[in-house]
Write a protein that holds these residues in place. Structure first.
Motif, PDB file in Angstrom:
ATOM      1  N   SER A  70      -2.447   5.538  -4.332  1.00  0.00           N
ATOM      2  CA  SER A  70      -2.158   4.443  -3.405  1.00  0.00           C
ATOM      3  C   SER A  70      -2.763   3.155  -3.935  1.00  0.00           C
ATOM      4  CB  SER A  70      -2.738   4.747  -2.014  1.00  0.00           C
ATOM      5  OG  SER A  70      -4.155   4.766  -2.069  1.00  0.00           O
ATOM      6  N   ALA A  71      -2.331   2.053  -3.379  1.00  0.00           N
ATOM      7  CA  ALA A  71      -2.894   0.774  -3.791  1.00  0.00           C
ATOM      8  C   ALA A  71      -4.351   0.679  -3.346  1.00  0.00           C
ATOM      9  CB  ALA A  71      -2.083  -0.365  -3.177  1.00  0.00           C
ATOM     10  N   ASP A  72      -5.168   0.047  -4.185  1.00  0.00           N
ATOM     11  CA  ASP A  72      -6.554  -0.201  -3.803  1.00  0.00           C
ATOM     12  C   ASP A  72      -6.598  -1.336  -2.790  1.00  0.00           C
ATOM     13  OD1 ASP A  72      -7.544   1.747  -5.468  1.00  0.00           O
ATOM     14  OD2 ASP A  72      -7.770   0.388  -7.169  1.00  0.00           O
ATOM     15  N   THR A  73      -7.640  -1.349  -2.011  1.00  0.00           N
ATOM     16  CA  THR A  73      -7.781  -2.413  -1.012  1.00  0.00           C
ATOM     17  C   THR A  73      -9.140  -3.072  -1.140  1.00  0.00           C
ATOM     18  OG1 THR A  73      -8.651  -0.881   0.648  1.00  0.00           O
ATOM     19  CG2 THR A  73      -6.265  -1.255   0.624  1.00  0.00           C
ATOM     20  N   ARG A 108      -1.976 -11.235  -0.344  1.00  0.00           N
ATOM     21  CA  ARG A 108      -1.679  -9.799  -0.233  1.00  0.00           C
ATOM     22  C   ARG A 108      -2.382  -9.159   0.968  1.00  0.00           C
ATOM     23  NH1 ARG A 108       0.224  -8.223  -5.413  1.00  0.00           N
ATOM     24  NH2 ARG A 108      -0.218  -6.041  -4.941  1.00  0.00           N
ATOM     25  N   THR A 110      -2.788  -7.059   4.195  1.00  0.00           N
ATOM     26  CA  THR A 110      -2.114  -5.918   4.834  1.00  0.00           C
ATOM     27  C   THR A 110      -2.462  -5.801   6.300  1.00  0.00           C
ATOM     28  OG1 THR A 110      -3.914  -4.433   4.166  1.00  0.00           O
ATOM     29  CG2 THR A 110      -2.023  -4.626   2.668  1.00  0.00           C
ATOM     30  N   THR A 181      -7.939  -7.300   5.389  1.00  0.00           N
ATOM     31  CA  THR A 181      -7.759  -6.298   4.343  1.00  0.00           C
ATOM     32  C   THR A 181      -6.660  -6.751   3.390  1.00  0.00           C
ATOM     33  OG1 THR A 181      -8.429  -4.538   5.854  1.00  0.00           O
ATOM     34  CG2 THR A 181      -7.271  -3.870   3.854  1.00  0.00           C
ATOM     35  N   HIS A 182      -6.956  -6.700   2.085  1.00  0.00           N
ATOM     36  CA  HIS A 182      -6.002  -7.107   1.058  1.00  0.00           C
ATOM     37  C   HIS A 182      -5.565  -5.891   0.249  1.00  0.00           C
ATOM     38  CE1 HIS A 182      -7.452 -11.301   1.633  1.00  0.00           C
ATOM     39  NE2 HIS A 182      -8.637 -10.720   1.727  1.00  0.00           N
ATOM     40  N   GLU A 183      -4.328  -5.890  -0.189  1.00  0.00           N
ATOM     41  CA  GLU A 183      -3.838  -4.835  -1.078  1.00  0.00           C
ATOM     42  C   GLU A 183      -3.956  -5.313  -2.513  1.00  0.00           C
ATOM     43  OE1 GLU A 183      -0.013  -2.205  -0.638  1.00  0.00           O
ATOM     44  OE2 GLU A 183       0.498  -3.984  -1.834  1.00  0.00           O
ATOM     45  N   SER A 190     -11.443  -3.126  -6.462  1.00  0.00           N
ATOM     46  CA  SER A 190     -11.827  -4.389  -5.854  1.00  0.00           C
ATOM     47  C   SER A 190     -13.219  -4.785  -6.194  1.00  0.00           C
ATOM     48  CB  SER A 190     -11.693  -4.298  -4.330  1.00  0.00           C
ATOM     49  OG  SER A 190     -12.555  -3.312  -3.819  1.00  0.00           O
TER      50      SER A 190
END
Length: 822
Positions: A70-73, A108, A110, A181-183, A190
């Motif tokens: 999954s994408a890091d946040t 970005r 979320t 929260t950013h993707e 991060s």
């Protein structure tokens, strides 16, 4: 002695092949300079945590409880401070800031959350978007908002976002935190904000402009990206401030010490070569430049300046007596190569003692400093004398301007009279004086046992307020604008819990076992003092809280839990796999996987902790809670990791001090047995070093300077630096004692060597002392302590050593075999 053959060979090369020696060293300098472009940087606290068990457990937790592929946040905090952040205008400012960030595609975003959003959903449960929440707050009356705040106060999440002055009755608080929260692209961490760079830096800097443009003047943007940026700036700003000041001081005092432009140019050239060799070696070896290594250049300057002044001063002593160039340099190198070798050996032992540390940056520091000292020995023990021979030959052939060639501390000079103060004491009351020194040393040592130990981000960031004169410096010396320290202090003071500063207990099951959830639930009963509590239970998040949240929303799941809850406490204790399967097949899947692995073998529980609790208290309490589990449970989290680093720093300081002191003592005993025939001079040599270490340790406690990641190396380094001064005195005395009586030998020693030590002490104290100007606090403390250690080493060598040598001389009369020289 066999070693004399090697000294004679070196003398021949320096004097007879001086030009070849100079050219060889210049070529080697070019080779090492090729490595300068390969040096990378490493900054912050993360470099110190790698490899520690607590950190490895933390990494395992982060890996196991992050969804695969999954994408890091990353998260950004919006810190709002107003007279009442729960008032209608303040909440609208927060929500509009959230909305402006959500609409900025480059950020970005979320999701966003805040206390204002929770209040809006209390007013209208259907207000699930920020835009709808803004409309809801705009339409609500003040009394409706106050009532909504009262209802929201039952939600622990709501109160955790408010400052500790939150008043439910008046629906007011002076500060709040919003979370964005950013993707980030998958596989791109991060970061923790503790290293040199972070992908969140640009995002959070842009977020600052976006929030300001949206009218959020009362909102401060904070996060790991900004923290990483300021960590990096601290190193650059410290170097820009300290290097020019160090150069000015060094030039000034070298001018006084050498009193000749050509000789001073040789000394400076040799110092430059030592730096190039050391940092070129780092680049070729792939060792990154960290905040720890800022201290290496000053240390090399300290030893290099000392070697240079001693070499030139000793040579001038011989030249003043009418001896020719070649013979004067042979006599100089014949004596100083041995002294420099002893100093290098003991200093390298002091530095290499840091290899015993479990912290990689401290090991790198010890390794690089030891290599640098060896380079310094070669450059000042071989290159500088050869270059001096070439220079003086040119002076005889060409009209090169020559200024004073008189040695420092020569007989009849005022400085020489002052320097022999220790000899005067030694002639009158050496035993009584040493007894006083013994009492002072013991007292300082006992007092020093109270030194504190610390490891925190504050050690790597500038103080909240720099002195006005630093802030008013013109470019390029003006420091960057720093906000992190002020922000972190504000968070600590105004919020009951630290944001992201809680602790985690990592439990290895199997979690299918019937009592697994009961163990998690009961571990939160009667929490320790440092844990935030709600109705006598620890405020926590776990798979149990996910189950409780789902139970409130889902009647079918509620019935499933009820059927498998034998003691009716809301926590299932039967058919747990069925419970987990239901959660993972529902919309609660992601929430559940934050606290339990997909194979149901391990879980994590996060506990909120009091902001004013110390790392030691939190770590101890977290370990106590972990011990409540019958499964294998490990306390971890950033707070626990930092405390583990602090413990390692203390252990490393003690172990490295023990290794350095014992290694230096053994080396000195051996080397004096080899070169002079009696190991007892090694005991004499170590006396002022022990006094210096005790005085420095006592000073650290008195000044409130803790053992941290940087200063933790000081005690071992003090041995390496302090022995430099005592070796020069003892070795010079041994040479003079072969030809003169005791008092005359002492007198010639302190006048000749003492003069060089005085010039070296002034130059290095001011050259290294400028580190106190650094905006990097730990390096500033390191500079102060290093300067003090050199001052203590100078005075103990000239005041304590003469009396020690007199007592040694008397002992040789009682036991001739104890101290006689061959």
């Amino acid at each position: 002695m066999n070693y004399q053959r090697y000294i004679d060979w070196a003398d021949d090369r320096i004097v007879e092949d001086s030009r070849k020696v100079v050219l060889t060293f210049l070529v080697v300098t070019l080779v090492f300079s090729a490595g300068l472009g390969n040096i990378s940087t490493n900054a912050g606290t993360q470099q110190f945590t790698t490899g520690l068990p607590a950190e490895e457990a933390f990494e395992q937790v982060n890996t196991e409880f992050s969804p695969a592929f999954s994408a890091d946040t990353g998260r950004t905090q919006l810190i709002q401070e107003e007279s009442n952040v729960l008032g209608k205008p303040a909440m609208l400012r927060m929500l509009r800031a959230q909305e402006s960030l959500e609409k900025h595609e480059d950020l970005r975003v979320t999701s966003t959350s805040s206390a204002a959003a929770i209040v809006a959903r209390q007013l209208d449960p259907s207000a699930t978007t920020t835009e709808a929440q803004i409309r809801t707050i705009e339409r609500a009356t003040d009394s409706e908002i106050d009532a909504a705040v009262g209802r929201a106060a039952d939600n622990p999440r709501f109160t955790s976002l408010l400052s500790n002055d939150f008043n439910r009755e008046s629906a007011s608080a002076s500060a709040t935190i919003g979370v964005v929260t950013h993707e980030l692209p998958a596989g791109l961490s991060s970061g923790s904000g503790q290293g040199g760079t972070s992908p969140l830096t640009d995002i959070q800097r842009q977020s600052q402009f976006t929030v300001e443009a949206a009218g959020g003047g009362s909102i401060t943007v904070f996060g790991s990206g900004i923290l990483a940026d300021e960590f990096s700036n601290v190193v650059a700003d410290s170097l820009i401030l300290t290097v020019p000041a160090a150069i000015l001081f060094i030039l000034f005092f070298l001018a006084i010490a050498y009193r000749d432009l050509a000789d001073m140019a040789l000394g400076l050239g040799a110092l430059f070569m030592a730096i190039v060799w050391t940092f070129g070696f780092m680049g070729l070896a792939g060792i990154p430049f960290s905040q720890m290594l800022i201290a290496v250049p000053p240390l090399l300057l300290a030893v290099g300046i000392d070697f240079g002044i001693h070499a030139v001063n000793r040579y001038r002593e011989e030249r003043e007596g009418g001896t020719g160039i070649e013979q004067s340099m042979r006599i100089t190198t014949d004596q100083l190569l041995v002294a420099f070798g002893i100093v290098t050996g003991t200093t390298v032992i002091g530095f290499l003692a840091n290899l015993s540390s479990d912290l990689p940056p401290i090991r790198d520091f010890g390794y690089v400093a030891a290599v640098g000292i060896v380079f310094t020995f070669l450059i000042f023990g071989v290159f500088l004398p050869a270059a001096k021979v070439e220079l003086d030959r040119l002076r005889e052939a060409y009209p090169i301007p020559t200024f004073s060639q008189r040695p420092l501390g020569s007989e009849g000079s005022r400085l020489g009279d002052v320097l022999r103060g220790g000899v005067a004491i030694a002639e009158r009351t050496p035993v009584a004086f040493l007894l006083v020194i013994l009492v002072v040393t013991a007292g300082a040592g006992v007092y020093a046992t109270g030194i504190s130990t610390s490891f925190s981000q504050d050690d790597f960031l500038p103080p909240e307020d720099n002195p006005d004169w630093i802030e008013s410096l013109p470019e390029p010396f003006a420091p960057s604008e720093y906000t992190v320290t002020e922000t972190t202090n504000f968070l600590d003071e105004r919020f009951t819990t630290t944001q992201g500063g809680g602790v985690t207990v990592y439990v290895e099951g199997p979690m299918r076992q019937d009592d697994a959830l009961e163990q998690i639930y009961r571990a939160g009963d009667d929490p320790p003092e440092s844990f935030v509590r709600e109705d006598s239970r620890a405020e926590s998040s776990s798979i149990v809280t996910v189950i409780q949240d789902r139970t409130e929303q889902d009647p079918q799941f509620r019935a499933l839990v009820s059927r498998n809850d034998r003691n009716d406490n809301g926590v299932p204790d039967d058919n747990l796999e069925e419970i987990y399967d239901y959660l993972l097949s529902s919309s609660s899947r992601d929430a559940a996987l934050n606290y339990i692995t997909e194979d149901y073998r391990s879980a994590r529980i996060t506990y909120e902790v009091e902001a004013d609790a110390s790392d030691g208290e939190v770590t101890s309490d977290a370990q106590d809670v972990a011990d409540r589990f019958r499964f294998e449970a490990t306390a971890t989290g950033s707070t626990v990791v930092f405390q583990a680093v602090s413990d390692v720093i203390f252990e490393s300081a003690i172990v490295s001090l023990t290794i350095a002191l014992s290694g230096t003592a053994v080396f000195l005993l051996f080397i004096y047995w080899v070169i002079e025939g009696r190991a007892s001079l090694g005991i004499v040599n170590i006396v002022p070093v022990v006094v210096t270490v005790a005085l420095l340790a006592g000073t650290m406690r008195y000044l409130g300077i803790p053992l941290n990641a940087i200063t933790g190396t000081m005690l071992a380094l003090t041995i390496g630096l302090g022995v430099d001064y005592s070796v020069h005195v003892v070795h010079r005395f041994a040479d003079e004692y072969h030809e003169y009586d005791l008092v005359t030998a002492l007198d010639r020693t302190v006048r000749g060597t003492g003069g060089a030590l005085f010039g070296s002490m002034l130059t290095t104290v001011f050259g290294i002392g400028v580190l106190a100007l650094a905006v990097f606090p730990a390096i500033g403390q390191f500079g102060i302590l290093t300067a003090l250690s050199i001052v203590y080493a100078f005075f103990t060598s000239l005041l304590v050593l003469p009396s020690t040598l007199v007592v040694w001389h008397r002992a040789t009369n009682v036991w001739p075999g104890f101290g006689s020289l061959r």
